[in-house]
Scaffold this motif. Sequence first.
Motif, PDB file in Angstrom:
ATOM      1  N   THR A  48       0.836  -1.207   0.000  1.00 47.00           N
ATOM      2  CA  THR A  48       0.000   0.000   0.000  1.00 47.00           C
ATOM      3  C   THR A  48       0.864   1.248   0.000  1.00 47.00           C
ATOM      4  N   GLN A  87      -7.846   0.513  -0.386  1.00 52.00           N
ATOM      5  CA  GLN A  87      -8.084  -0.732   0.351  1.00 52.00           C
ATOM      6  C   GLN A  87      -9.342  -0.571   1.203  1.00 52.00           C
ATOM      7  N   ASP A 165      -6.003  -1.200  -4.779  1.00 50.75           N
ATOM      8  CA  ASP A 165      -5.497  -1.787  -3.536  1.00 50.75           C
ATOM      9  C   ASP A 165      -6.477  -2.845  -3.028  1.00 50.75           C
TER      10      ASP A 165
HETATM   11 MG   LIG Z   1      -2.178  -2.671   2.248  1.00 45.26          MG
END
Ligand SMILES: [Mg+2]
Length: 366
Positions: A48, A87, A165
């Motif tokens: 990330t 994410q 993500d």
């Molecule tokens: Mg991550």
Amino acid sequence: MASASTNDIEFRSVTKNYGSVTAVTDINLNVPKGAFLALLGPSGCGKTTCLRMIGGFEQPSQGTVLIDGREMNGVPAYRRPINMVFQHYALFPHFNVEQNVAYGLRQMRPRIATAEIDRRVGEALEMVRLGGFAKRRIHEMSGGQQQRVALARAIVNRPSVLLLDEPLAALDKKLRSAMQIELQTLQRELGITFVLVTHDQEEALSMADVVCVMSAGRIRQLGSPQEVYDRPADLFVADFVGKTNRVDATMEADGATLRLGDGSAISAAARQRVVPGQAIVAIRPEAMRLTRAQASDIMSFKGVVTHRIFLGSSAEYAVAVPGLGDFLVTADRRGISESDLVEPGETVFLGFDPAGAHVFSASSAA
Ligand SMILES: [Mg+2]
Ligand SMILES: Nc1ncnc2c1ncn2[C@@H]1O[C@H](COP(=O)(O)OP(=O)(O)OP(=O)(O)O)[C@@H](O)[C@H]1O
């Protein structure tokens, strides 16, 4: 202004620290225009962080990120030709699905005609299989449906780079497979660069054309899905990208004979030669053939089946081999009738071609 660069994204010696935590160290990476790159690695390895530095949501502590040949240091996220699916997808809870997806398009100047916005939003919703959900409020959608809204919101803007993500993490297996195909098709059709973050090796191998395997903030291997699977650079990659049986061995002083714990020997092919000393032979479960009778033409280990894991189209067997340890073997069920399935407790042979095994020096293993 168009740039002559053939790399859409480039990392030059990028390190990122969060206070005393070093999230990624000395990352060098080139992503060609139109490539589908997967950043693959275990939780906390820095995936990330890399994505956020491309997107402009974080700045490198050292080194440079370039997009389309231009240095991005100090360029804020909204000035980059990029869209990111986070994410933790942040949707507008008080908007309905259609309003969420249309948001970016409505902000564009010069203005896009309403009819055109409606058409593109409809198209994006069809693509993520939410055609009938345009008027639904976000809080009335399931987690997986919300994830797909986030995806539609990103693709509708047609960015030149799309950062994803873990975009499919909340979906069930069937929907995830369908979306994997949709995303791949989309990427090929639009010709835009995709960077996908995932900890799921199957997802990375099936979707990307370049896989970047990471661990503890560093790149372990960069290559095509086939390269990282068939020619893992080290034991970490061999273990993380697929399953691996590890056999402890000793490379003898001649540098060509691998002695195994049960006394048997493998003569190492050129690419299997490592420095004399402790070594590890890695054999994929599907590279071993489980049989009741010993085949004379291939090397085999004799063991006893301890478990059978039924997987529908295939079965996995755990086999204990005296002197060598436990092995996992995949057996395709094609052409095998139920009565032929080997049962726990049976004595079996695990045949394999030593030339297909990977050999790593124990000192290089992490
Ligand atoms: Mg991550
Ligand atoms: N804002 C932050 N402040 C301090 N440390 C951070 C911050 N963000 C990430 N880290 C640390 O940096 C490292 C890399 O984090 P990152 O989020 O990039 O991992 P990841 O590979 O995306 O993991 P996951 O698969 O769990 O999402 C971790 O050790 C994490 O704890």
